[in-house]
Write a protein that holds these residues in place. Structure first.
Motif, PDB file in Angstrom:
ATOM      1  N   ASP A 142      29.313  28.590  37.554  1.00  0.00           N
ATOM      2  CA  ASP A 142      30.050  27.323  36.968  1.00  0.00           C
ATOM      3  C   ASP A 142      28.993  26.646  35.919  1.00  0.00           C
ATOM      4  O   ASP A 142      27.952  26.079  36.045  1.00  0.00           O
ATOM      5  CB  ASP A 142      30.037  26.276  37.997  1.00  0.00           C
ATOM      6  CG  ASP A 142      30.775  24.915  37.624  1.00  0.00           C
ATOM      7  OD1 ASP A 142      31.099  24.991  36.522  1.00  0.00           O
ATOM      8  OD2 ASP A 142      30.709  23.990  38.308  1.00  0.00           O
ATOM      9  N   ARG A 166      33.412  16.322  31.815  1.00  0.00           N
ATOM     10  CA  ARG A 166      32.636  16.053  33.028  1.00  0.00           C
ATOM     11  C   ARG A 166      31.485  15.002  32.892  1.00  0.00           C
ATOM     12  O   ARG A 166      30.822  14.872  31.678  1.00  0.00           O
ATOM     13  CB  ARG A 166      31.421  17.263  33.423  1.00  0.00           C
ATOM     14  CG  ARG A 166      32.248  18.560  33.736  1.00  0.00           C
ATOM     15  CD  ARG A 166      31.298  19.777  33.805  1.00  0.00           C
ATOM     16  NE  ARG A 166      30.289  19.330  35.049  1.00  0.00           N
ATOM     17  CZ  ARG A 166      30.400  20.162  36.126  1.00  0.00           C
ATOM     18  NH1 ARG A 166      31.025  21.075  36.326  1.00  0.00           N
ATOM     19  NH2 ARG A 166      29.577  19.836  36.746  1.00  0.00           N
ATOM     20  N   TYR A 216      31.763  23.504  26.228  1.00  0.00           N
ATOM     21  CA  TYR A 216      31.681  22.869  27.478  1.00  0.00           C
ATOM     22  C   TYR A 216      31.217  21.322  27.419  1.00  0.00           C
ATOM     23  O   TYR A 216      31.335  20.673  28.547  1.00  0.00           O
ATOM     24  CB  TYR A 216      30.217  23.661  28.391  1.00  0.00           C
ATOM     25  CG  TYR A 216      30.659  24.984  28.820  1.00  0.00           C
ATOM     26  CD1 TYR A 216      31.591  25.308  29.748  1.00  0.00           C
ATOM     27  CD2 TYR A 216      30.422  26.287  28.065  1.00  0.00           C
ATOM     28  CE1 TYR A 216      32.129  26.622  30.274  1.00  0.00           C
ATOM     29  CE2 TYR A 216      30.881  27.311  28.492  1.00  0.00           C
ATOM     30  CZ  TYR A 216      31.698  27.549  29.413  1.00  0.00           C
ATOM     31  OH  TYR A 216      32.082  28.631  30.114  1.00  0.00           O
ATOM     32  N   ASP A 255      28.870  14.109  34.404  1.00  0.00           N
ATOM     33  CA  ASP A 255      27.581  14.600  34.378  1.00  0.00           C
ATOM     34  C   ASP A 255      27.269  15.325  33.244  1.00  0.00           C
ATOM     35  O   ASP A 255      25.744  15.852  33.000  1.00  0.00           O
ATOM     36  CB  ASP A 255      27.193  15.401  35.682  1.00  0.00           C
ATOM     37  CG  ASP A 255      27.843  16.685  35.775  1.00  0.00           C
ATOM     38  OD1 ASP A 255      28.868  16.809  34.991  1.00  0.00           O
ATOM     39  OD2 ASP A 255      27.680  17.361  36.845  1.00  0.00           O
ATOM     40  N   ALA A 287      24.396  20.813  33.513  1.00  0.00           N
ATOM     41  CA  ALA A 287      23.882  19.260  33.779  1.00  0.00           C
ATOM     42  C   ALA A 287      23.078  19.343  34.791  1.00  0.00           C
ATOM     43  O   ALA A 287      22.115  18.403  34.797  1.00  0.00           O
ATOM     44  CB  ALA A 287      25.344  19.053  34.493  1.00  0.00           C
ATOM     45  N   GLU A 288      22.941  20.509  35.627  1.00  0.00           N
ATOM     46  CA  GLU A 288      21.686  20.343  36.684  1.00  0.00           C
ATOM     47  C   GLU A 288      20.444  20.740  36.311  1.00  0.00           C
ATOM     48  O   GLU A 288      19.274  20.204  36.562  1.00  0.00           O
ATOM     49  CB  GLU A 288      22.015  21.307  37.892  1.00  0.00           C
ATOM     50  CG  GLU A 288      23.359  20.736  38.808  1.00  0.00           C
ATOM     51  CD  GLU A 288      22.656  19.372  39.385  1.00  0.00           C
ATOM     52  OE1 GLU A 288      21.460  19.088  39.958  1.00  0.00           O
ATOM     53  OE2 GLU A 288      23.641  18.621  39.301  1.00  0.00           O
ATOM     54  N   ARG A 309      18.610  17.768  34.942  1.00  0.00           N
ATOM     55  CA  ARG A 309      18.423  16.731  36.025  1.00  0.00           C
ATOM     56  C   ARG A 309      17.288  17.042  37.000  1.00  0.00           C
ATOM     57  O   ARG A 309      16.852  16.356  37.621  1.00  0.00           O
ATOM     58  CB  ARG A 309      19.752  16.465  36.605  1.00  0.00           C
ATOM     59  CG  ARG A 309      19.801  15.407  37.586  1.00  0.00           C
ATOM     60  CD  ARG A 309      21.065  15.157  38.331  1.00  0.00           C
ATOM     61  NE  ARG A 309      22.362  15.793  38.326  1.00  0.00           N
ATOM     62  CZ  ARG A 309      23.148  15.690  37.266  1.00  0.00           C
ATOM     63  NH1 ARG A 309      23.248  14.884  36.419  1.00  0.00           N
ATOM     64  NH2 ARG A 309      24.247  16.767  37.009  1.00  0.00           N
ATOM     65  N   SER A 367      28.126  23.094  35.281  1.00  0.00           N
ATOM     66  CA  SER A 367      27.351  22.702  36.556  1.00  0.00           C
ATOM     67  C   SER A 367      25.798  23.188  36.116  1.00  0.00           C
ATOM     68  O   SER A 367      24.955  22.304  36.401  1.00  0.00           O
ATOM     69  CB  SER A 367      27.538  23.238  37.758  1.00  0.00           C
ATOM     70  OG  SER A 367      28.665  22.739  38.148  1.00  0.00           O
TER      71      SER A 367
END
Length: 120
Positions: free
Chosen positions: A8, A99, A93, A101, A14-15, A18, A11
Motif C-alpha cells: 500500500d 488520504r 499518490y 495522513d 505516510a508512515e 511519521r 501508507s
C-alpha cells in the motif's frame, strides 16, 4: 529497500516520516551538534530485481539514489529528516488529497537537475 508489488504505497509514504522523524529527533537530541545526523529518503516507483547478495538492481534504485544525491547537492532542505518524491509519485499518490495522513500541504516543490521533485 524494495516494497512488494502489493504494498500500500500511500501508507508507506505516510508512515515512513511519521515513524522515522521522531526517532531521529530523539537520537539527535542526545548528541552534540557535530554528531547529529540528517536523513534524506528518496522514493521511486517501478520494477526492481533482487540479487543473491541482497542488493536491488534495476532503474528504480538508481532513480532514487539520483534524486537523493541531487537534492542533497542542490537544496538546503533545512530539516534533519526529509522525504523526496519524484513528480509522478507525488501526482499519483499525494496531490489528489484522498488520504488525511498524506496531505499535499506537507510537501513543497523544488527544482533539481532540470526537473521538479517534492519534499516533505
Amino acid at each position: 529497500m524494495t516494497l512488494p508489488a502489493d504494498a500500500d504505497v500511500p501508507s508507506v509514504l505516510a508512515e515512513v516520516p511519521r515513524r522515522a522523524a521522531p526517532r531521529l529527533a530523539l537520537y539527535n537530541g542526545r548528541r552534540v551538534p557535530d554528531a547529529r545526523i540528517r536523513l534524506l529518503v528518496a522514493f521511486a516507483m517501478g520494477p526492481a530485481v533482487g540479487v543473491p547478495d541482497g542488493q536491488q538492481v534495476g532503474q528504480v534504485p538508481r532513480v532514487a539514489e539520483r534524486l537523493a544525491r541531487q537534492v542533497a547537492a542542490e537544496v538546503d532542505v533545512g530539516a534533519p529528516f526529509t522525504v523526496v518524491l519524484p513528480q509522478a509519485l507525488y501526482e499519483h499518490y499525494v496531490a489528489p488529497g484522498f488520504r488525511l495522513d498524506l496531505s499535499p500541504d506537507g510537501f513543497r516543490p523544488v527544482a533539481v537537475g532540470g526537473g521538479k521533485v517534492w519534499l516533505a
